[in-house]
Design a protein around this motif. Structure first.
Motif, PDB file in Angstrom:
ATOM      1  N   SER A 118       2.221   2.109  -3.262  1.00 26.66           N
ATOM      2  CA  SER A 118       1.340   2.553  -4.338  1.00 26.66           C
ATOM      3  C   SER A 118       0.913   3.986  -3.984  1.00 26.66           C
ATOM      4  CB  SER A 118       0.450   1.411  -4.736  1.00 26.66           C
ATOM      5  OG  SER A 118      -0.488   1.490  -3.247  1.00 26.66           O
ATOM      6  N   THR A 119       1.304   4.537  -3.073  1.00 23.58           N
ATOM      7  CA  THR A 119       0.831   5.855  -2.554  1.00 23.58           C
ATOM      8  C   THR A 119       1.848   6.912  -3.006  1.00 23.58           C
ATOM      9  OG1 THR A 119      -0.486   5.031  -0.781  1.00 23.58           O
ATOM     10  CG2 THR A 119       0.126   7.318  -0.736  1.00 23.58           C
ATOM     11  N   SER A 120       1.307   7.910  -3.831  1.00 21.99           N
ATOM     12  CA  SER A 120       2.303   9.160  -4.201  1.00 21.99           C
ATOM     13  C   SER A 120       2.244  10.220  -3.050  1.00 21.99           C
ATOM     14  CB  SER A 120       1.973   9.725  -5.489  1.00 21.99           C
ATOM     15  OG  SER A 120       2.014   8.739  -6.647  1.00 21.99           O
ATOM     16  N   ARG A 121       3.409  10.673  -2.622  1.00 22.35           N
ATOM     17  CA  ARG A 121       3.437  11.613  -1.549  1.00 22.35           C
ATOM     18  C   ARG A 121       3.331  12.972  -2.282  1.00 22.35           C
ATOM     19  NH1 ARG A 121       7.770  12.146   1.283  1.00 22.35           N
ATOM     20  NH2 ARG A 121       6.450  12.422   3.278  1.00 22.35           N
ATOM     21  N   ARG A 130      -2.029  11.691 -10.381  1.00 23.76           N
ATOM     22  CA  ARG A 130      -1.817  10.210 -10.141  1.00 23.76           C
ATOM     23  C   ARG A 130      -1.105   9.617 -11.481  1.00 23.76           C
ATOM     24  NH1 ARG A 130      -7.609  10.815  -8.426  1.00 23.76           N
ATOM     25  NH2 ARG A 130      -7.590  10.087  -6.306  1.00 23.76           N
ATOM     26  N   GLU A 178      -6.928   7.368  -1.378  1.00 23.96           N
ATOM     27  CA  GLU A 178      -6.269   6.349  -0.944  1.00 23.96           C
ATOM     28  C   GLU A 178      -4.957   6.288  -1.621  1.00 23.96           C
ATOM     29  OE1 GLU A 178      -8.708   3.001  -1.614  1.00 23.96           O
ATOM     30  OE2 GLU A 178     -10.217   3.362  -0.161  1.00 23.96           O
ATOM     31  N   ASP A 179      -4.677   7.007  -2.827  1.00 18.12           N
ATOM     32  CA  ASP A 179      -3.518   6.576  -3.500  1.00 18.12           C
ATOM     33  C   ASP A 179      -2.771   7.792  -3.567  1.00 18.12           C
ATOM     34  OD1 ASP A 179      -5.219   7.881  -5.166  1.00 18.12           O
ATOM     35  OD2 ASP A 179      -4.794   6.693  -6.922  1.00 18.12           O
ATOM     36  N   SER A 236       0.875  -1.023  -0.003  1.00 20.45           N
ATOM     37  CA  SER A 236      -0.171   0.083  -0.018  1.00 20.45           C
ATOM     38  C   SER A 236       0.891   1.199  -0.104  1.00 20.45           C
ATOM     39  CB  SER A 236      -0.934  -0.067   1.251  1.00 20.45           C
ATOM     40  OG  SER A 236      -1.489   1.027   1.154  1.00 20.45           O
ATOM     41  N   GLU A 272      -1.086  11.108  -0.880  1.00 22.78           N
ATOM     42  CA  GLU A 272      -0.703  11.482   0.381  1.00 22.78           C
ATOM     43  C   GLU A 272      -0.075  12.833   0.665  1.00 22.78           C
ATOM     44  OE1 GLU A 272       2.407  10.437   3.801  1.00 22.78           O
ATOM     45  OE2 GLU A 272       1.973   8.960   2.501  1.00 22.78           O
TER      46      GLU A 272
END
Length: 221
Positions: free
Chosen positions: A8-11, A124, A33-34, A5, A36
């Motif tokens: 797969s998350t872009s800050r 994204r 969700e994806d 998880s 941050e």
């Protein structure tokens, strides 16, 4: 599961001196969700320092900042960390600003009054080495000019068709569908256009084509 998880998350760092806008965008990021929220800054220097500290995947940057402009900040951020994806926002784009952006290494240029959905989708899908620009802004760069310059490179009919669609702000997938060709074939035409125009990005190619008058006749082949 947690590690997957996290990967797969872009800050995302937001650099904008309009507090309300920055807070609204940060709040929207917190609901994804994806994506941050990695912090906000209100100026060039503060934004550069924040990016050095947080090392975000993506930066949303206003062009007009109190202590400089977003392109200058973007160049320094990319010099520190070339893989950073930077999306530039502006309320009043000018053709010369967009032309400078073409060679800056940023991944996108969007109107500040555009939709939040478009901005989040761009965050994204932003990729280093590519550039997304909203059609309303791209039109400023790709305004047809006539007559065609005598030293303009020769483009095939299909290359001119692809170039025209590029100038309208469409992506490869949409262009391929419009022309009834595969995406790989369309990418081949784009590469050929970039080579002939000595351009590194589609935005730069459209800017060069506009100066050479190639867009004035693209629709007539």
């Amino acid at each position: 599961m947690t590690d997957e998880s996290a990967r797969s998350t872009s800050r995302v760092v937001v650099v904008d001196d309009h507090t309300t806008f920055a807070e609204l965008l940060s709040d929207a990021l917190d609901r994804q969700e994806d994506l941050e929220n990695a912090g906000t800054a209100s100026g060039v220097r503060e934004g550069i320092e924040l990016c050095r500290a947080k090392q975000p995947d993506v930066v949303v940057m206003d062009y007009h900042l109190p202590d400089g402009n977003g392109l200058d900040a973007a160049r320094e951020i990319l010099a520190d960390r070339p893989a950073t994806r930077i999306i530039m926002l502006t309320g009043n784009a000018a053709a010369d600003i967009l032309a400078q952006a073409a060679g800056s290494g940023i991944c996108g240029f969007l109107p500040k009054d555009g939709s939040l959905t478009t901005l989040l989708d761009t965050l994204r899908h932003a990729r280093s080495g590519s550039m997304v620009i909203h059609p309303s802004l791209l039109a400023l760069v790709g305004k047809p000019q006539a007559p065609e310059a005598p030293d303009a490179p020769a483009l095939t009919t299909r290359e001119r068709q692809v170039l025209t669609l590029m100038a309208q702000g469409h992506d490869v997938r949409a262009n391929a569908k419009h022309l009834g060709i595969t995406e790989n074939t369309c990418r081949g035409y784009v590469k050929s256009i970039l080579a002939k125009l000595d351009a590194h990005t589609q935005l730069e190619a459209v800017a060069v084509a506009g100066r050479l008058g190639l867009l004035a006749t693209s629709n007539h082949d």
